[in-house]
Scaffold this motif. Sequence first.
Motif, PDB file in Angstrom:
ATOM      1  N   SER A 188       0.829  -1.205   0.000  1.00 59.31           N
ATOM      2  CA  SER A 188       0.000   0.000   0.000  1.00 59.31           C
ATOM      3  C   SER A 188       0.860   1.251   0.000  1.00 59.31           C
ATOM      4  N   ARG A 189       1.922   1.246   0.768  1.00 64.16           N
ATOM      5  CA  ARG A 189       2.774   2.436   0.854  1.00 64.16           C
ATOM      6  C   ARG A 189       3.615   2.613  -0.407  1.00 64.16           C
ATOM      7  N   GLU A 215       2.545   1.854  -3.363  1.00 68.59           N
ATOM      8  CA  GLU A 215       1.590   2.446  -4.301  1.00 68.59           C
ATOM      9  C   GLU A 215       1.386   3.933  -4.000  1.00 68.59           C
ATOM     10  N   ALA A 216       1.304   4.276  -2.717  1.00 65.79           N
ATOM     11  CA  ALA A 216       1.142   5.686  -2.348  1.00 65.79           C
ATOM     12  C   ALA A 216       2.360   6.500  -2.749  1.00 65.79           C
ATOM     13  N   GLU A 266       2.259   6.997  -6.543  1.00 62.52           N
ATOM     14  CA  GLU A 266       1.225   7.973  -6.902  1.00 62.52           C
ATOM     15  C   GLU A 266       1.663   9.396  -6.551  1.00 62.52           C
ATOM     16  N   GLU A 319       3.495   6.654   6.678  1.00 65.70           N
ATOM     17  CA  GLU A 319       2.077   6.525   6.344  1.00 65.70           C
ATOM     18  C   GLU A 319       1.765   7.314   5.071  1.00 65.70           C
ATOM     19  N   GLU A 320       0.646   6.958   4.425  1.00 70.06           N
ATOM     20  CA  GLU A 320       0.320   7.517   3.125  1.00 70.06           C
ATOM     21  C   GLU A 320       0.252   9.046   3.145  1.00 70.06           C
ATOM     22  N   ARG A 321      -0.354   9.610   4.165  1.00 66.11           N
ATOM     23  CA  ARG A 321      -0.453  11.066   4.235  1.00 66.11           C
ATOM     24  C   ARG A 321       0.928  11.704   4.373  1.00 66.11           C
ATOM     25  N   ILE A 377       3.703  10.455   3.307  1.00 66.27           N
ATOM     26  CA  ILE A 377       4.379  10.286   2.024  1.00 66.27           C
ATOM     27  C   ILE A 377       4.013  11.421   1.074  1.00 66.27           C
ATOM     28  N   ASP A 378       2.735  11.744   0.987  1.00 66.14           N
ATOM     29  CA  ASP A 378       2.307  12.808   0.079  1.00 66.14           C
ATOM     30  C   ASP A 378       2.844  14.167   0.519  1.00 66.14           C
TER      31      ASP A 378
END
Length: 499
Positions: free
Chosen positions: A408-409, A411-412, A415, A482-484, A486-487
């Motif tokens: 999941s990470r 992929e994040a 993206e 975590e995904e947030r 990462i962005d």
Amino acid sequence: MPLEKAAPQVLFLPLGTPEAGVSLQGWLYESLRGTILGGRLPAGSRLPSTRAMAEHYGLARGTVQAAYQQLLSEGYLQARTGSGTRVSEVLPDPTLNAGYVRRKVVAKSEEQRVAPRTPWLSKLAEIEPIFSRRAAPGGLLPFFPHRGDIKAFPIDLWRKLHTQQLRSSRLSMLLDADPAGLPALREAIAGYLAIARGVQVSAQHIVVLGSVQQGLDICLRLLAPGDSQVWMEDPGYPGARQLMDISGVSRVDVPVDRCGLKVEEGLRLAPGARLAYVTPSRQAPLGGELSPARRLALLRWAAEQGSYIFEDDYDSEYRFIAKPIPALRSMAGAEQSVILAGTFSKLLFPSIRLAYLVLPEHLIEPFTRAAALMSRHANSLAQAVLADFIDEGHFDRHVRRMRKLYTSRAEAFAEAAHRHWQGLIEVPEIRAGMDIACRLLVGNEQDAFARLRAAGIDALPLASYCVAPRDPGLVMGFAPYEERAIDEAARAVARALRN
């Protein structure tokens, strides 16, 4: 009651510039220690915060924290909540001030006297480990590579298993242990390897150590004496290269492409090499797999030359697009020449410091003796807890859970790169692992690295892994974040590189 005298406030002192071959941490430590002993930082003087010091001198905050910590542990500094870090009222030794310069001169002449007999000392002084980051209070800075998410580790379960081992009926666990490793853990590892890595081996072929580095060190000492030639991947894991450099072997840098080690180049450069270091299941740092043809060629070379292959299987379990690739050691004919090395520091948490080697039959006895001589044995209590962790199925569940999380990470991360890094950084397909080698499209590595560090981003230049020049790149980790986060970090990367 008389008013308390305010302690002098010292902000920044000129510390000079680092000498060639001296690490930044060592330079900062010696400079601050010298100013304290020379009276330029009197007792009670307050030092800048580690963040302010790092920004002022252009250093990594971790470098400053490490220097401060060393001075604190030696008694030159003291830290109190609410008052910051200050020079100690009483130094460790009242004679230090008088003898400081004299001892430095003596130490230098002693180094000159010893160096001709031990040339590895000068090589060791040039080595600065690149993976020894200390986590900031909020965790590692993004996108530092080669680290997993320790927050996802089942610590309560581990504590329960640990407590069970400390029952009064099991206190023998606190005594010395078998230098080859706890039998229960070796059996558990053998069972795991059969299922997860395709390696059918008895527990007697397994030796438990503190790290893969220790295993490679033993290999170099026993199997590549003197200035024997050793193949090393280029680019490749810097820790292995550094260990070869101080061991006295003749390192032969063999180029790597998307199919892994170029075996034909190794044969051209050093056909008689005694040892080859490879990461066949996921090349470090490029991430490719050693092709079937090259696996066969590598095994054929080892059999014909009577040489050995050190297979570093460092994070092969985290493969996202299909099942993990079987280990090189699982192939027919590999049992006499391949030494498989694995670690639990990547799969569980770094401080567990437990790893293992799978050895050919004729190497079991000498390697066990060498391990006993060098470190007696790995931590037996941690071995016992890990054995239960594996036997009860917790290890398998944890790895599967982390594989899903890291997928999941990954992929994040991909993206976020697509959204924010167009024209800046090119991210290839992430097929496995906890990090990825990215292509840098703007500027040069060192300039990009400096900009990112200033923006709170802690990637590593691809040049840190290379001997031969390559296209500029960055090795970036995604697993602990975590995904947030990462962005948000990806946005910071874009701002830093576009400014």
